[in-house]
Design a protein around this motif. Structure first.
Motif, short mmCIF file in Angstrom:
data_model
loop_
_atom_site.label_atom_id
_atom_site.label_comp_id
_atom_site.label_asym_id
_atom_site.label_seq_id
_atom_site.Cartn_x
_atom_site.Cartn_y
_atom_site.Cartn_z
N VAL A 13 18.70 -5.43 -1.61
CA VAL A 13 17.86 -6.48 -1.02
C VAL A 13 16.55 -5.79 -0.62
N LEU A 14 15.44 -6.34 -1.15
CA LEU A 14 14.14 -5.69 -0.95
C LEU A 14 13.11 -6.66 -0.37
N PRO A 15 12.17 -6.13 0.42
CA PRO A 15 11.22 -6.97 1.17
C PRO A 15 9.95 -7.30 0.40
N ALA A 16 10.07 -7.70 -0.87
CA ALA A 16 8.88 -8.01 -1.66
C ALA A 16 9.26 -9.06 -2.71
N PRO A 17 8.26 -9.79 -3.21
CA PRO A 17 8.55 -10.80 -4.22
C PRO A 17 8.98 -10.16 -5.55
N TYR A 31 9.18 6.82 -10.31
CA TYR A 31 10.45 6.95 -9.58
C TYR A 31 10.52 8.21 -8.72
N PRO A 32 10.11 9.38 -9.22
CA PRO A 32 10.22 10.57 -8.36
C PRO A 32 9.40 10.48 -7.07
N ARG A 33 8.42 9.59 -7.01
CA ARG A 33 7.60 9.44 -5.80
C ARG A 33 8.35 8.73 -4.68
N TRP A 34 9.33 7.90 -5.03
CA TRP A 34 10.05 7.16 -3.98
C TRP A 34 11.56 7.34 -4.03
N TRP A 35 12.08 7.95 -5.09
CA TRP A 35 13.53 8.12 -5.23
C TRP A 35 13.82 9.61 -5.29
N HIS A 143 10.83 1.31 1.41
CA HIS A 143 9.74 1.93 2.16
C HIS A 143 8.42 1.83 1.37
N ARG A 144 8.48 2.11 0.08
CA ARG A 144 7.28 2.04 -0.76
C ARG A 144 6.73 0.60 -0.80
N LEU A 145 7.61 -0.37 -0.91
CA LEU A 145 7.16 -1.77 -0.97
C LEU A 145 6.55 -2.21 0.35
N ASN A 146 7.09 -1.72 1.46
CA ASN A 146 6.54 -2.04 2.78
C ASN A 146 5.18 -1.40 2.99
N ALA A 147 4.94 -0.26 2.34
CA ALA A 147 3.68 0.47 2.49
C ALA A 147 2.57 -0.14 1.64
#
Length: 148
Positions: A13-17, A31-35, A143-147
């Motif tokens: 569940v993610l906080p973005a459309p 992917y390596p930037r956030w995973w 976290h990336r999507l919130n930023a």
């Protein structure tokens, strides 16, 4: 039972459309930037890439990913995998509450010789390792999507 065959399902569940999540998942080179467990991704043209992952257990898995389906309207990204793991993986992103639900499905056979030899005693550890990796990926993407 084939001890080297695995099926996985993870729901994020993610906080973005949907379009934002789909775009983030589509950019495998990021992917390596956030995973944290995705250590390296090398693009091999527009529809393929080489991925190296390592989670808690001390081994790397390297596989080539080849695009099988890319359908932004349906929210589907699917790749064929070959290398240390052979099979397929699929993301399906759909609306959920005020954000999105990213469904990750994977069906693979382990080909890495060491992991094949450890198939029976290591299976529970391998599954737990995958769970930890997916949990970290969800946190990293959220976290990336919130930023953004």
């Amino acid at each position: 039972m084939d001890w080297n065959h695995y099926r996985f399902l993870s729901l994020w569940v993610l906080p973005a459309p949907v379009p934002t999540v789909y775009e983030a998942l589509e950019r495998i080179e990021d992917y390596p930037r956030w995973w944290p467990q995705v250590r390296e991704v090398t693009r091999l043209g527009d529809t393929a890439g080489l991925i190296r992952i390592r989670s808690l257990l001390p081994y790397d898995l390297t596989s080539t990913m080849r695009e099988r389906r890319r359908d932004p309207d349906a929210g589907v990204l699917e790749v064929a995998l070959s290398g240390d793991i052979d099979g397929w993986a699929r993301w399906t992103v759909t609306p959920h509450a005020s954000g999105s639900l990213a469904r990750y499905e994977q069906e693979v056979d382990v080909r890495k010789p060491l992991l094949r030899r450890l198939a029976v005693p290591g299976r529970a550890f391998f599954r737990a390792n995958h769970t930890l990796m997916m949990r970290a990926g969800r946190r990293g993407l959220a976290h990336r999507l919130n930023a953004v």
